[in-house]
Design a protein around this motif. Structure first.
Motif, PDB file in Angstrom:
ATOM      1  N   VAL A 111       7.378  13.898   2.376  1.00  0.00           N
ATOM      2  CA  VAL A 111       7.467  13.350   3.863  1.00  0.00           C
ATOM      3  C   VAL A 111       6.503  12.166   3.935  1.00  0.00           C
ATOM      4  O   VAL A 111       5.303  12.298   3.412  1.00  0.00           O
ATOM      5  CB  VAL A 111       6.820  14.235   5.029  1.00  0.00           C
ATOM      6  N   CYS A 112       7.130  10.882   3.748  1.00  0.00           N
ATOM      7  CA  CYS A 112       6.369   9.716   3.540  1.00  0.00           C
ATOM      8  C   CYS A 112       5.121   9.621   4.685  1.00  0.00           C
ATOM      9  O   CYS A 112       5.182   9.671   5.556  1.00  0.00           O
ATOM     10  CB  CYS A 112       7.453   8.594   4.111  1.00  0.00           C
ATOM     11  N   GLY A 113       4.040   9.480   3.947  1.00  0.00           N
ATOM     12  CA  GLY A 113       2.609   9.345   4.618  1.00  0.00           C
ATOM     13  C   GLY A 113       2.060  10.688   4.735  1.00  0.00           C
ATOM     14  O   GLY A 113       0.942  10.488   5.452  1.00  0.00           O
ATOM     15  N   ASP A 114       2.582  11.799   4.559  1.00  0.00           N
ATOM     16  CA  ASP A 114       2.055  12.898   4.951  1.00  0.00           C
ATOM     17  C   ASP A 114       1.282  13.549   3.749  1.00  0.00           C
ATOM     18  O   ASP A 114       2.022  14.163   2.656  1.00  0.00           O
ATOM     19  CB  ASP A 114       3.191  13.732   5.542  1.00  0.00           C
ATOM     20  N   ILE A 115       0.004  13.401   3.872  1.00  0.00           N
ATOM     21  CA  ILE A 115      -0.686  14.074   2.627  1.00  0.00           C
ATOM     22  C   ILE A 115      -1.464  15.292   3.292  1.00  0.00           C
ATOM     23  O   ILE A 115      -2.581  15.753   2.571  1.00  0.00           O
ATOM     24  CB  ILE A 115      -1.611  12.995   1.961  1.00  0.00           C
ATOM     25  N   SER A 116      -1.327  15.731   4.472  1.00  0.00           N
ATOM     26  CA  SER A 116      -2.047  16.913   5.129  1.00  0.00           C
ATOM     27  C   SER A 116      -1.851  18.112   4.383  1.00  0.00           C
ATOM     28  O   SER A 116      -2.918  18.974   4.187  1.00  0.00           O
ATOM     29  CB  SER A 116      -1.394  17.106   6.385  1.00  0.00           C
ATOM     30  N   SER A 117      -1.177  18.341   3.607  1.00  0.00           N
ATOM     31  CA  SER A 117      -0.833  19.531   2.748  1.00  0.00           C
ATOM     32  C   SER A 117      -2.097  19.362   1.562  1.00  0.00           C
ATOM     33  O   SER A 117      -2.736  20.204   1.219  1.00  0.00           O
ATOM     34  CB  SER A 117       0.358  20.031   1.883  1.00  0.00           C
ATOM     35  N   LEU A 118      -1.880  18.381   0.859  1.00  0.00           N
ATOM     36  CA  LEU A 118      -3.061  18.350  -0.229  1.00  0.00           C
ATOM     37  C   LEU A 118      -4.525  18.210   0.727  1.00  0.00           C
ATOM     38  O   LEU A 118      -5.473  18.929   0.104  1.00  0.00           O
ATOM     39  CB  LEU A 118      -3.035  16.845  -0.747  1.00  0.00           C
ATOM     40  N   PRO A 207       1.394   2.328   4.135  1.00  0.00           N
ATOM     41  CA  PRO A 207       0.313   1.659   3.174  1.00  0.00           C
ATOM     42  C   PRO A 207      -0.842   2.323   3.079  1.00  0.00           C
ATOM     43  O   PRO A 207      -1.385   2.534   1.905  1.00  0.00           O
ATOM     44  CB  PRO A 207       0.534   0.194   3.357  1.00  0.00           C
ATOM     45  N   ASN A 208      -1.502   2.441   4.273  1.00  0.00           N
ATOM     46  CA  ASN A 208      -2.802   2.964   4.117  1.00  0.00           C
ATOM     47  C   ASN A 208      -2.946   4.361   3.655  1.00  0.00           C
ATOM     48  O   ASN A 208      -3.725   4.771   2.672  1.00  0.00           O
ATOM     49  CB  ASN A 208      -3.475   3.229   5.648  1.00  0.00           C
ATOM     50  N   GLU A 209      -1.813   5.214   3.931  1.00  0.00           N
ATOM     51  CA  GLU A 209      -1.880   6.902   3.271  1.00  0.00           C
ATOM     52  C   GLU A 209      -1.567   6.558   1.750  1.00  0.00           C
ATOM     53  O   GLU A 209      -2.008   7.299   0.969  1.00  0.00           O
ATOM     54  CB  GLU A 209      -0.862   7.514   3.869  1.00  0.00           C
ATOM     55  N   ALA A 210      -0.614   5.700   1.335  1.00  0.00           N
ATOM     56  CA  ALA A 210      -0.549   5.511  -0.004  1.00  0.00           C
ATOM     57  C   ALA A 210      -1.565   5.238  -0.824  1.00  0.00           C
ATOM     58  O   ALA A 210      -2.028   5.742  -1.759  1.00  0.00           O
ATOM     59  CB  ALA A 210       0.554   4.410  -0.413  1.00  0.00           C
ATOM     60  N   LYS A 211      -2.467   4.261  -0.203  1.00  0.00           N
ATOM     61  CA  LYS A 211      -3.814   3.824  -0.954  1.00  0.00           C
ATOM     62  C   LYS A 211      -4.686   5.103  -0.765  1.00  0.00           C
ATOM     63  O   LYS A 211      -5.339   5.103  -1.836  1.00  0.00           O
ATOM     64  CB  LYS A 211      -4.383   2.424  -0.091  1.00  0.00           C
ATOM     65  N   LYS A 212      -4.526   5.744   0.081  1.00  0.00           N
ATOM     66  CA  LYS A 212      -5.762   6.908   0.279  1.00  0.00           C
ATOM     67  C   LYS A 212      -5.184   7.815  -1.044  1.00  0.00           C
ATOM     68  O   LYS A 212      -6.126   8.439  -1.756  1.00  0.00           O
ATOM     69  CB  LYS A 212      -5.803   7.601   1.413  1.00  0.00           C
ATOM     70  N   LEU A 213      -3.971   8.232  -0.969  1.00  0.00           N
ATOM     71  CA  LEU A 213      -3.364   9.180  -1.949  1.00  0.00           C
ATOM     72  C   LEU A 213      -3.703   8.566  -3.674  1.00  0.00           C
ATOM     73  O   LEU A 213      -4.197   9.339  -4.261  1.00  0.00           O
ATOM     74  CB  LEU A 213      -2.059   9.387  -1.827  1.00  0.00           C
TER      75      LEU A 213
END
Length: 393
Positions: A111-118, A207-213
């Motif tokens: 899911v685009c931008g969703d890194i909650s599971s990680l 883009p912010n979530e992409a950079k964080k990941l």
């Protein structure tokens, strides 16, 4: 590590480091091949029959045996038998290597931008402050997650120790990991995909979530490589296998800062270790890559070796590559002729060592060995590379 055999003093043992670091004291062109330990070798197929891929990566004595199998072909470096996907495994993701399908993630972040599971998984062990600190391009291991995460990869340390002792200083040992963007592709898409559009979408929509990941991956990649160096790796390579899938603008904004941070940190902590970037299909950003902190750039077979050498000379770097793997289906005569032309093209730009070897250059393929290759054809490539210098003596 002081208890591991040091490299011998002869040309064979030192030509890789001489070329990659620009010392250029070597007499013979160094060569190794990506995926040199693998399915084209009959002994690999026999040894791994009935076993699971990651079992072989995670069992030190098996990884040792597979790593040293191609040494019989007179290669000038061994590369650890492992996989780039041990990084997401260390970060808590479950990935399997399925015959005929390749890597398969149980729960990709699709899911685009969703890194909650990680983040939820990491939060069971680490504080929010540690996770947030790991999303910065700084090296503060006691305040970040990476150094703790890679403790789960202790089998790699054992394997590297065993391999170094097995090689006994005859040739150097390469450690590696995937580059952050390449790993992000698999972690978000869940498997190999034609263009990784689902991963690329993150750069524009979130883009912010992409950079964080990417930066969380970077923190773990860096600690994996530092662990490998501590366990005996003498050369490091990052595999940017999917760099050609993104625009030059995205590469510059999102990925290159992560890559440069990894290389710069390793060089600060271990200046004696050459750091190579394999930049597949990255012609769109080749000059910024050569201008970055890497000691060497390994190029694919779609990139002009002359163009790469011109940039290498401009920025004082080494070049690795870039024979088309399909050349190894040709006759030995054609392999030799094609290889010698490639080396002559390199020498024309890079100059030569006093013994006539192209300076600051390591021969390799532009991609990896294929399962249908014959070992004797890789041997022909190796012989052609080594004979180029011998012919000039």
């Amino acid at each position: 590590m002081t208890d591991l055999p040091a490299l011998h003093k002869d040309d064979k043992a030192n030509r890789m480091l001489s070329a990659l670091k620009g010392a250029n004291r070597h007499e013979t062109v160094p060569i190794w091949a990506m995926r040199q330990a693998g399915r084209y070798l009959p002994e690999y197929m026999k040894f791994t029959e009935g076993t699971e891929f990651f079992h072989n990566c995670q069992t030190p004595e098996r990884a040792e045996e597979i790593t040293v199998q191609p040494v019989r072909l007179d290669i000038d470096a061994a590369i650890l038998f492992s996989d780039i996907l041990i990084v997401p495994q260390a970060m808590g993701m479950i990935v399997r290597m399925c015959p005929g399908k390749g890597p398969q993630f149980d729960a990709p972040m699709n899911v685009c931008g969703d890194i909650s599971s990680l983040i939820d998984g990491l939060s069971k062990t680490f504080s929010k402050e540690q996770i947030d600190k790991s999303a910065e391009l700084v090296h503060a291991p006691s305040e970040q997650i990476g150094a703790t995460l890679v403790e789960s990869l202790a089998y790699t340390k054992t394997a590297l120790n065993r391999i170094r002792k097995n090689l006994d200083g005859k040739i150097p040992l390469i450690g590696f990991t995937g580059a952050p963007w390449t790993l992000m592709c698999y972690m978000t898409e869940g498997s190999s995909k034609p263009s990784y559009a689902g991963a690329r979408r993150w750069f524009f929509e979130t883009p912010n979530e992409a950079k964080k990941l990417l930066r969380l991956i970077t923190n773990t990649c860096l600690e994996v490589l530092l662990q490998q160096i501590g366990a005996g790796a003498q050369i490091i390579q990052l595999f940017e296998s999917h760099g050609g899938e993104i625009t030059p603008e995205c590469f510059m904004e999102f990925e290159l800062p992560c890559l440069d941070f990894i290389a710069k940190t390793i060089k600060k902590l271990h200046p004696e270790i050459p750091v190579i970037l394999f930049a597949r299909n990255c012609l769109h950003s080749l000059e910024p890559i050569f201008a970055s902190s890497f000691d060497a750039v390994s190029i694919d077979c779609n990139t002009s070796i002359t163009v790469a050498c011109e940039l290498a000379k401009k920025y004082g770097k080494a070049v690795q590559g870039n024979l088309d793997p399909c050349v190894l289906y040709a006759s030995e005569e054609v392999i030799t002729t094609t290889t010698h032309k490639m080396l002559a093209d390199v020498a024309a730009v890079m100059g030569t060592t006093p013994s006539g070897a192209p300076a600051s250059y390591v021969a390799n393929l532009g991609w990896g060995m294929l399962p249908t290759h014959k070992p004797e054809k890789l041997q022909a490539f190796i012989n052609a590379v080594h004979s180029f210098t011998q012919k000039k003596n």
